[in-house]
Design a protein around this motif. Sequence first.
Motif, PDB file in Angstrom:
ATOM      1  N   VAL A  14       0.843  -1.183   0.000  1.00 45.97           N
ATOM      2  CA  VAL A  14       0.000   0.000   0.000  1.00 45.97           C
ATOM      3  C   VAL A  14       0.885   1.242   0.000  1.00 45.97           C
ATOM      4  O   VAL A  14       1.945   1.265   0.616  1.00 45.97           O
ATOM      5  N   GLY A  15       0.454   2.225  -0.745  1.00 47.25           N
ATOM      6  CA  GLY A  15       1.194   3.477  -0.832  1.00 47.25           C
ATOM      7  C   GLY A  15       0.364   4.479  -1.623  1.00 47.25           C
ATOM      8  O   GLY A  15      -0.786   4.212  -1.974  1.00 47.25           O
ATOM      9  N   TYR A  16       0.943   5.618  -1.883  1.00 38.80           N
ATOM     10  CA  TYR A  16       0.242   6.604  -2.703  1.00 38.80           C
ATOM     11  C   TYR A  16       1.245   7.447  -3.456  1.00 38.80           C
ATOM     12  O   TYR A  16       2.443   7.433  -3.159  1.00 38.80           O
ATOM     13  N   LEU A  17       0.764   8.137  -4.435  1.00 41.86           N
ATOM     14  CA  LEU A  17       1.600   8.977  -5.269  1.00 41.86           C
ATOM     15  C   LEU A  17       0.978  10.362  -5.347  1.00 41.86           C
ATOM     16  O   LEU A  17      -0.203  10.493  -5.678  1.00 41.86           O
ATOM     17  N   ALA A  18       1.747  11.368  -5.020  1.00 48.33           N
ATOM     18  CA  ALA A  18       1.303  12.754  -5.152  1.00 48.33           C
ATOM     19  C   ALA A  18       2.081  13.373  -6.313  1.00 48.33           C
ATOM     20  O   ALA A  18       3.294  13.173  -6.410  1.00 48.33           O
ATOM     21  N   TYR A  19       1.382  14.059  -7.190  1.00 49.20           N
ATOM     22  CA  TYR A  19       2.059  14.619  -8.351  1.00 49.20           C
ATOM     23  C   TYR A  19       1.389  15.916  -8.782  1.00 49.20           C
ATOM     24  O   TYR A  19       0.251  16.197  -8.432  1.00 49.20           O
ATOM     25  N   ASP A  20       2.124  16.690  -9.546  1.00 46.43           N
ATOM     26  CA  ASP A  20       1.621  17.939 -10.097  1.00 46.43           C
ATOM     27  C   ASP A  20       0.529  17.618 -11.118  1.00 46.43           C
ATOM     28  O   ASP A  20       0.728  16.748 -11.978  1.00 46.43           O
ATOM     29  N   PRO A  21      -0.611  18.294 -11.041  1.00 50.98           N
ATOM     30  CA  PRO A  21      -1.712  18.011 -11.973  1.00 50.98           C
ATOM     31  C   PRO A  21      -1.319  18.115 -13.455  1.00 50.98           C
ATOM     32  O   PRO A  21      -1.923  17.466 -14.301  1.00 50.98           O
ATOM     33  N   ILE A  23       1.047  16.798 -14.969  1.00 49.26           N
ATOM     34  CA  ILE A  23       1.507  15.526 -15.527  1.00 49.26           C
ATOM     35  C   ILE A  23       0.467  14.417 -15.349  1.00 49.26           C
ATOM     36  O   ILE A  23       0.734  13.247 -15.592  1.00 49.26           O
ATOM     37  N   GLY A  24      -0.749  14.821 -14.961  1.00 45.72           N
ATOM     38  CA  GLY A  24      -1.833  13.862 -14.758  1.00 45.72           C
ATOM     39  C   GLY A  24      -2.069  12.917 -15.925  1.00 45.72           C
ATOM     40  O   GLY A  24      -2.163  11.707 -15.733  1.00 45.72           O
ATOM     41  N   PRO A  25      -2.170  13.427 -17.165  1.00 50.69           N
ATOM     42  CA  PRO A  25      -2.418  12.520 -18.296  1.00 50.69           C
ATOM     43  C   PRO A  25      -1.310  11.459 -18.452  1.00 50.69           C
ATOM     44  O   PRO A  25      -1.586  10.309 -18.759  1.00 50.69           O
ATOM     45  N   GLN A  26      -0.074  11.851 -18.210  1.00 50.53           N
ATOM     46  CA  GLN A  26       1.032  10.885 -18.292  1.00 50.53           C
ATOM     47  C   GLN A  26       0.951   9.865 -17.152  1.00 50.53           C
ATOM     48  O   GLN A  26       1.229   8.680 -17.348  1.00 50.53           O
ATOM     49  N   MET A  27       0.574  10.317 -15.970  1.00 49.56           N
ATOM     50  CA  MET A  27       0.445   9.412 -14.829  1.00 49.56           C
ATOM     51  C   MET A  27      -0.668   8.397 -15.068  1.00 49.56           C
ATOM     52  O   MET A  27      -0.545   7.238 -14.684  1.00 49.56           O
ATOM     53  N   LEU A  28      -1.753   8.824 -15.709  1.00 48.48           N
ATOM     54  CA  LEU A  28      -2.850   7.902 -15.996  1.00 48.48           C
ATOM     55  C   LEU A  28      -2.417   6.776 -16.931  1.00 48.48           C
ATOM     56  O   LEU A  28      -2.904   5.653 -16.823  1.00 48.48           O
ATOM     57  N   LYS A  29      -1.478   7.055 -17.813  1.00 50.66           N
ATOM     58  CA  LYS A  29      -0.966   6.001 -18.698  1.00 50.66           C
ATOM     59  C   LYS A  29      -0.287   4.910 -17.887  1.00 50.66           C
ATOM     60  O   LYS A  29      -0.457   3.725 -18.158  1.00 50.66           O
ATOM     61  N   ALA A  30       0.494   5.306 -16.895  1.00 47.85           N
ATOM     62  CA  ALA A  30       1.173   4.319 -16.053  1.00 47.85           C
ATOM     63  C   ALA A  30       0.168   3.606 -15.162  1.00 47.85           C
ATOM     64  O   ALA A  30       0.221   2.388 -14.994  1.00 47.85           O
ATOM     65  N   GLN A  31      -0.767   4.345 -14.595  1.00 49.30           N
ATOM     66  CA  GLN A  31      -1.761   3.754 -13.700  1.00 49.30           C
ATOM     67  C   GLN A  31      -2.646   2.784 -14.446  1.00 49.30           C
ATOM     68  O   GLN A  31      -3.068   1.774 -13.900  1.00 49.30           O
TER      69      GLN A  31
END
Length: 137
Positions: A14-21, A23-31
């Motif tokens: 369990v964990g979480y990731l905080a990121y700048d909005p 880069i959201g579209p790029q993060m969704l690709k990984a998620q």
Amino acid sequence: FSFSKAYGLMGWRVGYLAYDPSIGPQMLKAQDTVAICAAQCSQKAALAALEADVDGRWTGPRIAALADAQKKHVLKALQPLGGGVGASDGAIYVVAKLPRADDEAVVEWLAREHGVAVIPGSACGMPGFIRVCYGNL
């Protein structure tokens, strides 16, 4: 952020990731490639850890001391292998050089004969070594 080291929840996944909005579209690709989530019991344990220790002053030092004691125990157990044992301050595992090169055979033998689970170094790009996790001792 991983709860493994901060709250001693190694293996609970369990964990979480905080990121700048931005880069959201790029993060969704990984998620999108991760089709699982942490089990409910892991989520509840993580939430309880956060609620019980809001500022991290109670848990942090205790988990660090426990991990250090566990690392010393594992290093002592591996002393018969000689000087080829290494540990990092930031990890929850140590690596040890084996006297023979077939790390996969050693891993199988340890599991079968002694009920000890370790990772063959060849799985981590280090053939002839084993990786020993001390996070859940």
